[in-house]
Design a protein around this motif. Structure first.
Motif, PDB file in Angstrom:
ATOM      1  N   LEU A  38       0.835  -1.191   0.000  1.00  0.00           N
ATOM      2  CA  LEU A  38       0.000   0.000   0.000  1.00  0.00           C
ATOM      3  C   LEU A  38       0.874   1.247   0.000  1.00  0.00           C
ATOM      4  O   LEU A  38       1.903   1.294   0.680  1.00  0.00           O
ATOM      5  N   ALA A  39       0.469   2.229  -0.749  1.00  0.00           N
ATOM      6  CA  ALA A  39       1.183   3.500  -0.772  1.00  0.00           C
ATOM      7  C   ALA A  39       0.610   4.397   0.322  1.00  0.00           C
ATOM      8  O   ALA A  39      -0.498   4.186   0.804  1.00  0.00           O
ATOM      9  N   TYR A  40       1.338   5.396   0.695  1.00  0.00           N
ATOM     10  CA  TYR A  40       0.886   6.355   1.693  1.00  0.00           C
ATOM     11  C   TYR A  40       1.030   7.744   1.111  1.00  0.00           C
ATOM     12  O   TYR A  40       2.130   8.157   0.754  1.00  0.00           O
ATOM     13  N   ASP A  41      -0.075   8.447   0.997  1.00  0.00           N
ATOM     14  CA  ASP A  41      -0.072   9.787   0.421  1.00  0.00           C
ATOM     15  C   ASP A  41      -0.230  10.811   1.535  1.00  0.00           C
ATOM     16  O   ASP A  41      -1.328  11.239   1.854  1.00  0.00           O
ATOM     17  N   LYS A  42       0.892  11.190   2.155  1.00  0.00           N
ATOM     18  CA  LYS A  42       0.831  12.157   3.248  1.00  0.00           C
ATOM     19  C   LYS A  42       0.483  13.556   2.738  1.00  0.00           C
ATOM     20  O   LYS A  42       0.037  14.397   3.503  1.00  0.00           O
ATOM     21  N   LEU A  45      -3.300  14.964   3.203  1.00  0.00           N
ATOM     22  CA  LEU A  45      -3.715  15.634   4.436  1.00  0.00           C
ATOM     23  C   LEU A  45      -3.361  17.121   4.434  1.00  0.00           C
ATOM     24  O   LEU A  45      -3.847  17.864   5.273  1.00  0.00           O
ATOM     25  N   LYS A  46      -2.546  17.546   3.484  1.00  0.00           N
ATOM     26  CA  LYS A  46      -2.177  18.961   3.376  1.00  0.00           C
ATOM     27  C   LYS A  46      -3.087  19.723   2.413  1.00  0.00           C
ATOM     28  O   LYS A  46      -3.002  20.935   2.311  1.00  0.00           O
ATOM     29  N   LEU A  52     -10.425  19.199   5.501  1.00  0.00           N
ATOM     30  CA  LEU A  52     -11.859  19.154   5.778  1.00  0.00           C
ATOM     31  C   LEU A  52     -12.296  17.755   6.211  1.00  0.00           C
ATOM     32  O   LEU A  52     -13.131  17.608   7.111  1.00  0.00           O
ATOM     33  N   MET A  53     -11.725  16.732   5.594  1.00  0.00           N
ATOM     34  CA  MET A  53     -12.091  15.361   5.948  1.00  0.00           C
ATOM     35  C   MET A  53     -11.661  15.032   7.379  1.00  0.00           C
ATOM     36  O   MET A  53     -12.416  14.401   8.130  1.00  0.00           O
ATOM     37  N   THR A  92     -16.772   8.466   6.367  1.00  0.00           N
ATOM     38  CA  THR A  92     -15.699   9.449   6.183  1.00  0.00           C
ATOM     39  C   THR A  92     -14.359   8.845   6.578  1.00  0.00           C
ATOM     40  O   THR A  92     -13.351   9.052   5.889  1.00  0.00           O
ATOM     41  N   LEU A  93     -14.338   8.097   7.663  1.00  0.00           N
ATOM     42  CA  LEU A  93     -13.123   7.405   8.075  1.00  0.00           C
ATOM     43  C   LEU A  93     -12.683   6.414   6.989  1.00  0.00           C
ATOM     44  O   LEU A  93     -11.502   6.336   6.648  1.00  0.00           O
ATOM     45  N   PHE A  94     -13.641   5.701   6.428  1.00  0.00           N
ATOM     46  CA  PHE A  94     -13.379   4.757   5.336  1.00  0.00           C
ATOM     47  C   PHE A  94     -12.772   5.471   4.121  1.00  0.00           C
ATOM     48  O   PHE A  94     -11.762   5.037   3.571  1.00  0.00           O
ATOM     49  N   PHE A  95     -13.370   6.594   3.714  1.00  0.00           N
ATOM     50  CA  PHE A  95     -12.848   7.329   2.555  1.00  0.00           C
ATOM     51  C   PHE A  95     -11.482   7.948   2.847  1.00  0.00           C
ATOM     52  O   PHE A  95     -10.629   8.009   1.957  1.00  0.00           O
ATOM     53  N   LEU A  96     -11.258   8.392   4.070  1.00  0.00           N
ATOM     54  CA  LEU A  96      -9.938   8.927   4.422  1.00  0.00           C
ATOM     55  C   LEU A  96      -8.875   7.851   4.257  1.00  0.00           C
ATOM     56  O   LEU A  96      -7.804   8.112   3.694  1.00  0.00           O
ATOM     57  N   ILE A  97      -9.163   6.651   4.700  1.00  0.00           N
ATOM     58  CA  ILE A  97      -8.213   5.535   4.542  1.00  0.00           C
ATOM     59  C   ILE A  97      -7.987   5.241   3.062  1.00  0.00           C
ATOM     60  O   ILE A  97      -6.850   5.015   2.630  1.00  0.00           O
ATOM     61  N   ILE A  98      -9.051   5.265   2.272  1.00  0.00           N
ATOM     62  CA  ILE A  98      -8.920   5.018   0.831  1.00  0.00           C
ATOM     63  C   ILE A  98      -8.040   6.081   0.174  1.00  0.00           C
ATOM     64  O   ILE A  98      -7.189   5.767  -0.662  1.00  0.00           O
ATOM     65  N   TYR A  99      -8.214   7.345   0.559  1.00  0.00           N
ATOM     66  CA  TYR A  99      -7.421   8.411  -0.053  1.00  0.00           C
ATOM     67  C   TYR A  99      -5.984   8.419   0.443  1.00  0.00           C
ATOM     68  O   TYR A  99      -5.061   8.647  -0.334  1.00  0.00           O
TER      69      TYR A  99
END
Length: 181
Positions: A38-42, A45-46, A52-53, A92-99
């Motif tokens: 899995l990639a991590y797109d930090k 969050l910026k 907003l999420m 929203t928590l689910f979509f945050l993890i997906i993004y």
């Protein structure tokens, strides 16, 4: 020159050993070409939608925990508010993890801009209804603990509604630019 039987057999083996037949479906090819980590797109969050999420998650948690600490089940309207708050908090928590994990890049068959627009638009609408319902249901006749908790929850519900409104706007802009291409 006459070939010996074992030489003929060796030539046939060489000829057949170079022939490889493979089959795959497009579904298998799509998922086998991506890496397994899995990639991590930090950087997400910026961005404004990322901020907003995170705000939706934190404030949405406040909305439903403030209600959950009271005897909300005695009032049907608070059952509706709890449903909306917990349902959209989990999604929203689910979509945050997906993004954050960039899972959306691994499933290109899903129209993510449309999904985001529908999600944020429905959250905006249902949270607005829940926030207005909660504001109307909070009265001084309640005990002070329930009154204070529900009044604070109502305030945070309106703030979360505005966050979903902001994300709905950005989802619409993203969806619109995607459909114009």
């Amino acid at each position: 020159m006459e070939q010996l039987p074992h030489e003929s057999h060796q030539q046939q083996e060489r000829a057949s050993s170079h022939t490889v037949t493979t089959t795959s479906s497009s579904f298998a090819a799509t998922f086998s070409s991506s890496s397994s980590t899995l990639a991590y797109d930090k950087e997400f969050l910026k961005t404004i939608p990322g901020v907003l999420m995170v705000a939706e998650i934190v404030l949405g948690l406040l909305v439903w925990t403030l209600i959950a600490g009271t005897e909300y089940f005695l009032y049907p309207v608070f059952g509706w508010i709890m449903f909306v708050a917990v349902f959209y908090w989990i999604l929203t928590l689910f979509f945050l993890i997906i993004y954050i994990t960039m899972t959306y890049t691994r499933i290109p068959q899903v129209p993510w801009t449309t999904v985001g627009l529908c999600f944020n638009g429905s959250a905006l609408l249902l949270y607005l209804i829940a926030a207005i319902s909660e504001a109307c249901a909070v009265t001084q006749e309640l005990d002070s603990h329930s009154y204070n908790s529900w009044a604070a929850s109502s305030f945070f519900a309106f703030v979360v509604t505005s966050c979903y409104g902001g994300n709905a706007y950005f989802s619409f802009v993203s969806w619109r630019s995607r459909t114009l291409q």
